[in-house]
Motif scaffolding. Structure first.
Motif, PDB file in Angstrom:
ATOM      1  N   ARG A   1       0.845  -1.191   0.000  1.00 34.42           N
ATOM      2  CA  ARG A   1       0.000   0.000   0.000  1.00 34.42           C
ATOM      3  C   ARG A   1       0.874   1.231   0.000  1.00 34.42           C
ATOM      4  N   LYS A   2       0.331   2.300  -0.487  1.00 35.34           N
ATOM      5  CA  LYS A   2       1.058   3.570  -0.450  1.00 35.34           C
ATOM      6  C   LYS A   2       0.786   4.251   0.876  1.00 35.34           C
ATOM      7  N   GLN A   3       1.842   4.694   1.513  1.00 34.04           N
ATOM      8  CA  GLN A   3       1.748   5.426   2.780  1.00 34.04           C
ATOM      9  C   GLN A   3       2.225   6.843   2.501  1.00 34.04           C
ATOM     10  N   ALA A   4       1.405   7.811   2.800  1.00 36.14           N
ATOM     11  CA  ALA A   4       1.805   9.199   2.624  1.00 36.14           C
ATOM     12  C   ALA A   4       2.954   9.502   3.573  1.00 36.14           C
ATOM     13  N   GLU A   5       3.818  10.414   3.167  1.00 32.64           N
ATOM     14  CA  GLU A   5       4.873  10.856   4.065  1.00 32.64           C
ATOM     15  C   GLU A   5       4.206  11.589   5.218  1.00 32.64           C
ATOM     16  N   GLY A   6       4.573  11.230   6.431  1.00 34.12           N
ATOM     17  CA  GLY A   6       3.985  11.876   7.591  1.00 34.12           C
ATOM     18  C   GLY A   6       2.641  11.274   7.944  1.00 34.12           C
ATOM     19  N   PRO A   7       2.052  11.771   9.020  1.00 33.45           N
ATOM     20  CA  PRO A   7       0.760  11.244   9.476  1.00 33.45           C
ATOM     21  C   PRO A   7      -0.355  11.443   8.442  1.00 33.45           C
ATOM     22  N   LEU A   8      -1.317  10.531   8.487  1.00 29.38           N
ATOM     23  CA  LEU A   8      -2.461  10.575   7.579  1.00 29.38           C
ATOM     24  C   LEU A   8      -3.598  11.378   8.190  1.00 29.38           C
ATOM     25  N   THR A   9      -4.332  12.078   7.351  1.00 23.95           N
ATOM     26  CA  THR A   9      -5.557  12.740   7.794  1.00 23.95           C
ATOM     27  C   THR A   9      -6.646  11.676   7.937  1.00 23.95           C
ATOM     28  N   ILE A  10      -7.747  12.058   8.525  1.00 28.17           N
ATOM     29  CA  ILE A  10      -8.849  11.101   8.674  1.00 28.17           C
ATOM     30  C   ILE A  10      -9.380  10.680   7.298  1.00 28.17           C
ATOM     31  N   GLN A  11      -9.388  11.595   6.341  1.00 25.30           N
ATOM     32  CA  GLN A  11      -9.833  11.248   4.992  1.00 25.30           C
ATOM     33  C   GLN A  11      -8.901  10.228   4.362  1.00 25.30           C
ATOM     34  N   GLU A  12      -7.603  10.438   4.512  1.00 23.52           N
ATOM     35  CA  GLU A  12      -6.632   9.491   3.965  1.00 23.52           C
ATOM     36  C   GLU A  12      -6.731   8.132   4.659  1.00 23.52           C
ATOM     37  N   MET A  13      -6.942   8.162   5.971  1.00 19.97           N
ATOM     38  CA  MET A  13      -7.062   6.909   6.722  1.00 19.97           C
ATOM     39  C   MET A  13      -8.321   6.165   6.312  1.00 19.97           C
ATOM     40  N   ALA A  14      -9.403   6.900   6.102  1.00 15.76           N
ATOM     41  CA  ALA A  14     -10.648   6.278   5.657  1.00 15.76           C
ATOM     42  C   ALA A  14     -10.459   5.631   4.288  1.00 15.76           C
ATOM     43  N   GLN A  15      -9.818   6.318   3.400  1.00 13.81           N
ATOM     44  CA  GLN A  15      -9.585   5.782   2.056  1.00 13.81           C
ATOM     45  C   GLN A  15      -8.697   4.546   2.119  1.00 13.81           C
ATOM     46  N   ARG A  16      -7.655   4.617   2.907  1.00 17.48           N
ATOM     47  CA  ARG A  16      -6.708   3.503   3.021  1.00 17.48           C
ATOM     48  C   ARG A  16      -7.359   2.274   3.647  1.00 17.48           C
ATOM     49  N   SER A  17      -8.145   2.478   4.703  1.00 20.80           N
ATOM     50  CA  SER A  17      -8.691   1.353   5.465  1.00 20.80           C
ATOM     51  C   SER A  17     -10.007   0.826   4.916  1.00 20.80           C
ATOM     52  N   GLY A  18     -10.744   1.680   4.227  1.00 22.44           N
ATOM     53  CA  GLY A  18     -12.092   1.288   3.801  1.00 22.44           C
ATOM     54  C   GLY A  18     -13.152   1.616   4.839  1.00 22.44           C
ATOM     55  N   PHE A  19     -12.738   2.082   6.020  1.00 20.16           N
ATOM     56  CA  PHE A  19     -13.693   2.534   7.028  1.00 20.16           C
ATOM     57  C   PHE A  19     -14.164   3.933   6.664  1.00 20.16           C
ATOM     58  N   SER A  20     -15.383   4.252   7.033  1.00 18.20           N
ATOM     59  CA  SER A  20     -15.855   5.625   6.863  1.00 18.20           C
ATOM     60  C   SER A  20     -15.245   6.496   7.961  1.00 18.20           C
ATOM     61  N   GLU A  21     -15.276   7.785   7.746  1.00 24.86           N
ATOM     62  CA  GLU A  21     -14.787   8.705   8.779  1.00 24.86           C
ATOM     63  C   GLU A  21     -15.573   8.556  10.081  1.00 24.86           C
ATOM     64  N   PRO A  22     -16.921   8.463  10.026  1.00 24.59           N
ATOM     65  CA  PRO A  22     -17.657   8.247  11.281  1.00 24.59           C
ATOM     66  C   PRO A  22     -17.255   6.949  11.991  1.00 24.59           C
ATOM     67  N   THR A  23     -16.941   5.903  11.231  1.00 22.70           N
ATOM     68  CA  THR A  23     -16.499   4.654  11.852  1.00 22.70           C
ATOM     69  C   THR A  23     -15.169   4.854  12.553  1.00 22.70           C
ATOM     70  N   LEU A  24     -14.239   5.568  11.926  1.00 25.33           N
ATOM     71  CA  LEU A  24     -12.961   5.844  12.570  1.00 25.33           C
ATOM     72  C   LEU A  24     -13.167   6.633  13.872  1.00 25.33           C
ATOM     73  N   ARG A  25     -14.064   7.605  13.829  1.00 34.42           N
ATOM     74  CA  ARG A  25     -14.343   8.384  15.044  1.00 34.42           C
ATOM     75  C   ARG A  25     -14.966   7.488  16.126  1.00 34.42           C
ATOM     76  N   TYR A  26     -15.882   6.610  15.697  1.00 30.87           N
ATOM     77  CA  TYR A  26     -16.524   5.692  16.629  1.00 30.87           C
ATOM     78  C   TYR A  26     -15.490   4.748  17.250  1.00 30.87           C
ATOM     79  N   TYR A  27     -14.593   4.194  16.435  1.00 28.90           N
ATOM     80  CA  TYR A  27     -13.568   3.287  16.950  1.00 28.90           C
ATOM     81  C   TYR A  27     -12.662   3.997  17.950  1.00 28.90           C
ATOM     82  N   GLU A  28     -12.400   5.269  17.699  1.00 27.96           N
ATOM     83  CA  GLU A  28     -11.614   6.041  18.662  1.00 27.96           C
ATOM     84  C   GLU A  28     -12.390   6.171  19.972  1.00 27.96           C
ATOM     85  N   LYS A  29     -13.657   6.562  19.861  1.00 26.32           N
ATOM     86  CA  LYS A  29     -14.501   6.748  21.042  1.00 26.32           C
ATOM     87  C   LYS A  29     -14.706   5.429  21.790  1.00 26.32           C
ATOM     88  N   ALA A  30     -14.796   4.325  21.046  1.00 27.62           N
ATOM     89  CA  ALA A  30     -15.018   3.009  21.650  1.00 27.62           C
ATOM     90  C   ALA A  30     -13.759   2.423  22.268  1.00 27.62           C
TER      91      ALA A  30
END
Length: 152
Positions: A8-37
């Motif tokens: 997979r391609k990893q952006a230089e430096g930390p990923l934004t939530i949009q980039e993480m969502a695209q990379r993982s296939g999770f939606s942004e709300p799911t990423l937020r939920y997983y953080e909260k959970a």
């Protein structure tokens, strides 16, 4: 962009939530939920904007969760996996049992899907035979449909 060992391609430096969502296939709300959970812990924030930033270890954790989720693992099971992971090798037997149970559930699900596929193919064959006015083929297909229904 640098390539990770999974290709997979990893952006230089930390990923934004949009980039993480695209990379993982999770939606942004799911990423937020997983953080909260508690599955991700506190996701670091950019100092200037306050936006979430996913560093490489956290992105790899999200990737692992994406794999588990795509295999049908529940949030509770993922939480248990992470708890056991923190316990290290002393929890190896529990990890084995967690994954073995899930593998057994996947096997049962695959079998149910195989029966459904058999049913659908038999129905398609039946309608094809009817379309061609092939009574013998239609009769064979109907027997296949009935056999599949018995396995349901």
């Amino acid at each position: 962009m640098a390539a990770t060992k999974e290709g997979r391609k990893q952006a230089e430096g930390p990923l934004t939530i949009q980039e993480m969502a695209q990379r993982s296939g999770f939606s942004e709300p799911t990423l937020r939920y997983y953080e909260k959970a508690g599955l991700l812990g506190a996701v670091p924030r950019d100092d200037s904007s306050g936006h979430r930033r996913y560093d490489t270890p956290l992105a790899e954790r999200v990737d692992a969760l994406a794999c588990l989720r795509s295999a049908g693992m529940s949030v509770a099971e993922m939480r248990r996996y992470l708890t056991l992971l923190d316990e290290g090798d002393q929890a190896a037997a529990e990890q084995r049992d967690l994954f073995a149970r899930h593998a057994d559930r996947l096997s049962a699900e695959i079998e149910r899907l195989r029966v459904r596929q058999e049913y659908m193919r038999a129905k398609a064959d039946m309608w094809d035979a009817r379309h061609r006015s092939d009574t013998a083929a239609e009769t064979r297909a109907i027997k296949q449909v009935k056999r599949a229904l018995e396995e349901f």
